[in-house]
Design a protein around this motif. Structure first.
Motif, PDB file in Angstrom:
ATOM      1  N   LEU A   1      46.570  16.416  18.020  1.00 48.74           N
ATOM      2  CA  LEU A   1      45.237  16.822  18.458  1.00 48.74           C
ATOM      3  C   LEU A   1      44.697  17.945  17.583  1.00 48.74           C
ATOM      4  N   ALA A   2      45.527  18.941  17.290  1.00 51.13           N
ATOM      5  CA  ALA A   2      45.084  20.040  16.432  1.00 51.13           C
ATOM      6  C   ALA A   2      44.705  19.538  15.050  1.00 51.13           C
ATOM      7  N   GLY A   3      45.495  18.594  14.521  1.00 50.75           N
ATOM      8  CA  GLY A   3      45.183  18.032  13.208  1.00 50.75           C
ATOM      9  C   GLY A   3      43.830  17.352  13.187  1.00 50.75           C
ATOM     10  N   GLU A   4      43.488  16.647  14.272  1.00 51.33           N
ATOM     11  CA  GLU A   4      42.189  15.990  14.340  1.00 51.33           C
ATOM     12  C   GLU A   4      41.059  17.002  14.454  1.00 51.33           C
ATOM     13  N   LEU A   5      41.242  18.029  15.267  1.00 54.22           N
ATOM     14  CA  LEU A   5      40.201  19.042  15.422  1.00 54.22           C
ATOM     15  C   LEU A   5      39.948  19.778  14.112  1.00 54.22           C
ATOM     16  N   LEU A   6      41.012  20.096  13.382  1.00 55.90           N
ATOM     17  CA  LEU A   6      40.871  20.780  12.096  1.00 55.90           C
ATOM     18  C   LEU A   6      40.359  19.849  11.008  1.00 55.90           C
ATOM     19  N   GLY A   7      40.630  18.552  11.161  1.00 59.94           N
ATOM     20  CA  GLY A   7      40.258  17.609  10.117  1.00 59.94           C
ATOM     21  C   GLY A   7      38.768  17.512   9.888  1.00 59.94           C
ATOM     22  N   ARG A   8      37.968  17.703  10.933  1.00 56.15           N
ATOM     23  CA  ARG A   8      36.524  17.547  10.771  1.00 56.15           C
ATOM     24  C   ARG A   8      35.914  18.610   9.860  1.00 56.15           C
ATOM     25  N   PRO A   9      36.085  19.901  10.129  1.00 60.80           N
ATOM     26  CA  PRO A   9      35.510  20.886   9.202  1.00 60.80           C
ATOM     27  C   PRO A   9      36.158  20.862   7.821  1.00 60.80           C
ATOM     28  N   LEU A  10      37.414  20.441   7.721  1.00 62.63           N
ATOM     29  CA  LEU A  10      38.053  20.376   6.410  1.00 62.63           C
ATOM     30  C   LEU A  10      37.550  19.181   5.609  1.00 62.63           C
ATOM     31  N   GLU A  11      37.461  18.029   6.253  1.00 61.71           N
ATOM     32  CA  GLU A  11      37.011  16.838   5.530  1.00 61.71           C
ATOM     33  C   GLU A  11      35.539  16.933   5.146  1.00 61.71           C
ATOM     34  N   ALA A  12      34.755  17.675   5.944  1.00 59.75           N
ATOM     35  CA  ALA A  12      33.354  17.856   5.595  1.00 59.75           C
ATOM     36  C   ALA A  12      33.189  18.569   4.256  1.00 59.75           C
TER      37      ALA A  12
ATOM     38  N   ARG B   1      44.042  18.257   2.772  1.00 63.11           N
ATOM     39  CA  ARG B   1      44.102  18.852   4.108  1.00 63.11           C
ATOM     40  C   ARG B   1      45.534  19.253   4.450  1.00 63.11           C
ATOM     41  N   ARG B   2      46.482  18.405   4.068  1.00 60.86           N
ATOM     42  CA  ARG B   2      47.884  18.726   4.326  1.00 60.86           C
ATOM     43  C   ARG B   2      48.285  19.998   3.565  1.00 60.86           C
ATOM     44  N   GLN B   3      47.778  20.129   2.354  1.00 67.53           N
ATOM     45  CA  GLN B   3      48.065  21.326   1.556  1.00 67.53           C
ATOM     46  C   GLN B   3      47.462  22.572   2.211  1.00 67.53           C
ATOM     47  N   ALA B   4      46.253  22.431   2.763  1.00 72.01           N
ATOM     48  CA  ALA B   4      45.599  23.570   3.390  1.00 72.01           C
ATOM     49  C   ALA B   4      46.350  24.036   4.631  1.00 72.01           C
ATOM     50  N   LEU B   5      46.969  23.081   5.332  1.00 71.49           N
ATOM     51  CA  LEU B   5      47.693  23.427   6.563  1.00 71.49           C
ATOM     52  C   LEU B   5      49.105  23.927   6.293  1.00 71.49           C
ATOM     53  N   ARG B   6      49.587  23.715   5.076  1.00 67.47           N
ATOM     54  CA  ARG B   6      50.956  24.103   4.746  1.00 67.47           C
ATOM     55  C   ARG B   6      51.150  25.614   4.912  1.00 67.47           C
ATOM     56  N   GLY B   7      52.214  25.974   5.578  1.00 63.29           N
ATOM     57  CA  GLY B   7      52.500  27.383   5.813  1.00 63.29           C
ATOM     58  C   GLY B   7      51.828  27.947   7.050  1.00 63.29           C
ATOM     59  N   HIS B   8      51.007  27.125   7.712  1.00 66.80           N
ATOM     60  CA  HIS B   8      50.306  27.589   8.913  1.00 66.80           C
ATOM     61  C   HIS B   8      50.614  26.681  10.100  1.00 66.80           C
ATOM     62  N   GLY B   9      51.746  26.011  10.038  1.00 67.50           N
ATOM     63  CA  GLY B   9      52.083  25.034  11.063  1.00 67.50           C
ATOM     64  C   GLY B   9      52.130  25.610  12.468  1.00 67.50           C
ATOM     65  N   ARG B  10      52.613  26.862  12.595  1.00 67.74           N
ATOM     66  CA  ARG B  10      52.731  27.454  13.928  1.00 67.74           C
ATOM     67  C   ARG B  10      51.365  27.782  14.514  1.00 67.74           C
ATOM     68  N   SER B  11      50.462  28.250  13.682  1.00 63.68           N
ATOM     69  CA  SER B  11      49.105  28.525  14.165  1.00 63.68           C
ATOM     70  C   SER B  11      48.415  27.231  14.592  1.00 63.68           C
ATOM     71  N   VAL B  12      48.593  26.185  13.788  1.00 65.20           N
ATOM     72  CA  VAL B  12      48.017  24.883  14.126  1.00 65.20           C
ATOM     73  C   VAL B  12      48.607  24.380  15.445  1.00 65.20           C
ATOM     74  N   LEU B  13      49.915  24.520  15.591  1.00 61.15           N
ATOM     75  CA  LEU B  13      50.574  24.079  16.815  1.00 61.15           C
ATOM     76  C   LEU B  13      50.079  24.873  18.020  1.00 61.15           C
ATOM     77  N   GLY B  14      49.899  26.177  17.869  1.00 60.45           N
ATOM     78  CA  GLY B  14      49.404  26.996  18.970  1.00 60.45           C
ATOM     79  C   GLY B  14      48.032  26.545  19.440  1.00 60.45           C
ATOM     80  N   LEU B  15      47.152  26.235  18.478  1.00 64.86           N
ATOM     81  CA  LEU B  15      45.827  25.721  18.822  1.00 64.86           C
ATOM     82  C   LEU B  15      45.955  24.425  19.627  1.00 64.86           C
ATOM     83  N   GLY B  16      46.833  23.540  19.167  1.00 59.58           N
ATOM     84  CA  GLY B  16      46.999  22.256  19.839  1.00 59.58           C
ATOM     85  C   GLY B  16      47.643  22.387  21.209  1.00 59.58           C
TER      86      GLY B  16
END
Length: 248
Positions: free
Chosen positions: A178-189, A197-212
């Motif tokens: 779910l977090a990946g989908e929510l982040l995907g919209r502003p990133l893909e735009a 997008r995977r590169q942008a999220l690298r190293g921030h997995g815990r923050s992404v998980l917390g959002l989700g």
């Protein structure tokens, strides 16, 4: 990273959803509009399940004409089949709800993340997913949900720990998707493909998980998804901007 750092990363990700609620004070009309997709999907899914409850007896009778003369065993068979049908429908609704909400709500959520981008300052990306791309992404998310759900049903059959492990793992995986989908919209735009997008999220997995995790937890509360999704879109947009600022 230490355990404390890991916890901190998850909490920081969760805090973005709390920050997203601040948009209610600044743009209440827009956020109220953002509640409509989840509410509409919830009403449609609820109506479908209620209709199934009324029709399930006729359905299982139609499916088992061969059992008409079985007496007590006929009733046992049909009651068991009815439970399986209703349980399967509830499971299907639960794993596809997120995808359906994102598909229905994409135009609404796009307005929310663009408004958030404007508040944050800097150039606002002109790109968007478009209707068909949004539907495709929602279908992919629903397919992932079905695959994960089926896998977790198997895990849940393990003796003693299966149910706990399956439920915990399923919640975490669903939250990450779910977090990946929510982040995907502003990133893909901004023109970022899947690899970028995977590169942008690298190293921030815990923050992404917390959002989700916070957003997914809201889905377990009646009307929780309706209330939280607009704030989650705002929070995801804020997190996406900060992730991009951290890129070299």
């Amino acid at each position: 990273m230490t355990g404390t750092g890991a916890d901190s990363g998850v909490l920081q990700g969760a805090a973005y959803v709390a920050r997203g609620f601040g948009m209610w004070r600044r743009r209440p009309g827009l956020m109220l509009l953002g509640m409509l997709p989840a509410l509409l999907v919830l009403l449609l899914v609820g109506a479908a399940l209620v209709t199934l409850l009324f029709l399930v007896d006729d359905l299982v009778t139609w499916l088992t004409p061969f059992a008409d003369g079985w007496g007590t065993w006929r009733d046992v068979l049909r009651v068991g089949l009815a439970v399986l049908v209703v349980g399967g429908a509830v499971f299907l609704a639960s794993v596809t709800f997120t995808g359906l909400t994102l598909a229905v709500g994409d135009p609404f959520y796009e307005r929310i993340w663009r408004a958030t981008e404007e508040e944050l300052g800097g150039p606002v990306p002109e790109g968007g997913l478009g209707l068909w791309r949004g539907l495709r992404d929602a279908a992919v998310l629903a397919a992932y949900g079905l695959a994960v759900g089926a896998t977790l049903l198997v895990v849940g059959m393990l003796p003693l720990v299966g149910a706990v492990v399956g439920a915990t793992l399923g919640f975490a995986v669903s939250a990450r998707l779910l977090a990946g989908e929510l982040l995907g919209r502003p990133l893909e735009a901004r023109g970022l493909d899947r690899t970028a997008r995977r590169q942008a999220l690298r190293g921030h997995g815990r923050s992404v998980l917390g959002l989700g995790l916070v957003t997914q937890a809201a889905f377990l509360v009646p009307l929780g998804a309706v209330l939280v999704m607009p704030a989650a879109v705002v929070g995801a947009t804020m997190l996406a901007r900060e992730l991009l600022e951290d890129q070299p």
